[in-house]
Scaffold this active site. Sequence first.
Site, PDB file in Angstrom:
ATOM      1  N   GLY A 165       0.864  -1.173   0.000  1.00  0.00           N
ATOM      2  CA  GLY A 165       0.000   0.000   0.000  1.00  0.00           C
ATOM      3  C   GLY A 165       0.897   1.218   0.000  1.00  0.00           C
ATOM      4  O   GLY A 165       1.754   1.339  -0.855  1.00  0.00           O
TER       5      GLY A 165
ATOM      6  N   SER B  56       6.084  -5.327  -0.941  1.00  0.00           N
ATOM      7  CA  SER B  56       6.032  -3.895  -1.286  1.00  0.00           C
ATOM      8  C   SER B  56       6.271  -3.020  -0.044  1.00  0.00           C
ATOM      9  O   SER B  56       7.378  -3.058   0.502  1.00  0.00           O
ATOM     10  CB  SER B  56       4.701  -3.603  -1.982  1.00  0.00           C
ATOM     11  OG  SER B  56       4.708  -2.345  -2.597  1.00  0.00           O
ATOM     12  N   ALA B  57       5.297  -2.280   0.447  1.00  0.00           N
ATOM     13  CA  ALA B  57       5.511  -1.480   1.659  1.00  0.00           C
ATOM     14  C   ALA B  57       5.957  -2.368   2.824  1.00  0.00           C
ATOM     15  O   ALA B  57       6.797  -1.980   3.641  1.00  0.00           O
ATOM     16  CB  ALA B  57       4.233  -0.720   2.034  1.00  0.00           C
TER      17      ALA B  57
ATOM     18  N   HIS C 266       9.449  -2.924  -6.319  1.00  0.00           N
ATOM     19  CA  HIS C 266       8.951  -2.585  -7.674  1.00  0.00           C
ATOM     20  C   HIS C 266      10.051  -1.903  -8.487  1.00  0.00           C
ATOM     21  O   HIS C 266       9.780  -0.944  -9.216  1.00  0.00           O
ATOM     22  CB  HIS C 266       7.726  -1.651  -7.601  1.00  0.00           C
ATOM     23  CG  HIS C 266       6.575  -2.183  -6.806  1.00  0.00           C
ATOM     24  ND1 HIS C 266       5.703  -3.127  -7.288  1.00  0.00           N
ATOM     25  CD2 HIS C 266       6.135  -1.885  -5.553  1.00  0.00           C
ATOM     26  CE1 HIS C 266       4.782  -3.386  -6.362  1.00  0.00           C
ATOM     27  NE2 HIS C 266       5.032  -2.656  -5.307  1.00  0.00           N
TER      28      HIS C 266
ATOM     29  N   GLU D 183       9.859  -6.857  -9.637  1.00  0.00           N
ATOM     30  CA  GLU D 183       8.619  -7.585  -9.358  1.00  0.00           C
ATOM     31  C   GLU D 183       8.770  -9.047  -9.771  1.00  0.00           C
ATOM     32  O   GLU D 183       9.068  -9.330 -10.940  1.00  0.00           O
ATOM     33  CB  GLU D 183       7.452  -6.939 -10.109  1.00  0.00           C
ATOM     34  CG  GLU D 183       7.159  -5.528  -9.616  1.00  0.00           C
ATOM     35  CD  GLU D 183       6.038  -4.835 -10.383  1.00  0.00           C
ATOM     36  OE1 GLU D 183       5.625  -5.358 -11.448  1.00  0.00           O
ATOM     37  OE2 GLU D 183       5.581  -3.784  -9.918  1.00  0.00           O
TER      38      GLU D 183
END
Lengths: 233, 233
Positions: free
Chosen positions: B90, B122-123, B159, B194
């Site tokens: 997020g 991700s986060a 990413h 990714e």
Amino acid sequence: MKKLIIASTSTVHGSTYLEYILNELSSFFSTADEIIFIPYARPGGITHDEYTDIAKKGFEKINKKIVGIHTQKDPDEALKAAKGIFVGGGNTFLLVHDLYKYNIMQTLRETVYKGTPYFGTSAGANITGVTMQTTNDMPIIYPAGFKTLGAVPFNINPHYQDPDPNSKHMGETRETRIKEFHKFNSIPVIGLREGSWIRVNDNNMVLKGKYSARVFEQNKEAYEIETGSLISF
Amino acid sequence: MKKLIIASTSTVHGSTYLEYILNELSSFFSTADEIIFIPYARPGGITHDEYTDIAKKGFEKINKKIVGIHTQKDPDEALKAAKGIFVGGGNTFLLVHDLYKYNIMQTLRETVYKGTPYFGTSAGANITGVTMQTTNDMPIIYPAGFKTLGAVPFNINPHYQDPDPNSKHMGETRETRIKEFHKFNSIPVIGLREGSWIRVNDNNMVLKGKYSARVFEQNKEAYEIETGSLISF
């Protein structure tokens, strides 16, 4: 009495530094023979002196003298006495960090509000907004806050990019990021494409340059405004 | 005793949520029938409940139960008692803001250090690093600090994207942004593409998945490490 040019970028593809906007700058800075340059956003690679030299060469073409604020004994006084101000791009976190560190954010705000012409590109455009929270930059340094000049009643997203329909990348698009901002903030955001700028004459705010801009308001669909449009919320 | 999977993304293009990494997760979480999910990074659009449901459906395929930390009366105790932890993606600013707000950053750190398996995408990958300063996210909220778990002796750029040689965009490339970070910070940075992840078994750290990763060290040229490589600095 506010007078600003808020530009997405200093340089457009295939053109030299500031070239696309020199005509506009020439009329904008008609009452200033000398302009104070704030190089703080530049994170390195080149020194503040070298960055100021680049600005100097850009403004030589319209016969304006550039003075780096970092060469001034009293930056606060230099701002107050300035005939014009130019804040260059780089990293917005660093720019805001340094404006707070040198304790000149408030003076810069007052200087803009009293009518000293202000030209900002990229990070320098970003800080004209209410907050720096719609920057694209990496948080390479922790600033004392995200609040910026609030010279306009919205935020800027410089270097605005449309989503690429063919992208296989799963990271957020620019539009998604700005929508995330609006989950926590009600400030409108203008996505300024490279080659576009906003000219502010007190409450008269006009989109200029080559492209339309994308406007994001909380709880609304994003929409385009054409170049030449008045901006109001 | 640290055990982590640090993944660039939850979803790769053309595939369902977590699909590309389920085999790895199945072995990684072999001792956990129930996993605590931290949904804080999600800035809206969907609720924490809805986000947790997505994680639930992903983990159902490997017969793991998911419990949202936001449903727990005492999140601190829930973390301490957890058999496994999953932190979803997020906005990293929001995730770090909330971990400080709920006062569980330190407990999360201690939980990871005592050996509770931690999976982050991700986060959730970003915060395993020393700081969150190499996030790609927009600063939609002001966190109490940029310091994160420090479960690994480097930072993550999730990413990760290579520069596009045909781009006419004048904004900074990812590589340029990370170089800017290194003007002020000496922490190495791993750009994770990714589909790639890092598996950490205490001091044994291995790059896994489909792609090489790009490593950035201060005052060095960036370089690639192949999947399967041991990571050390």
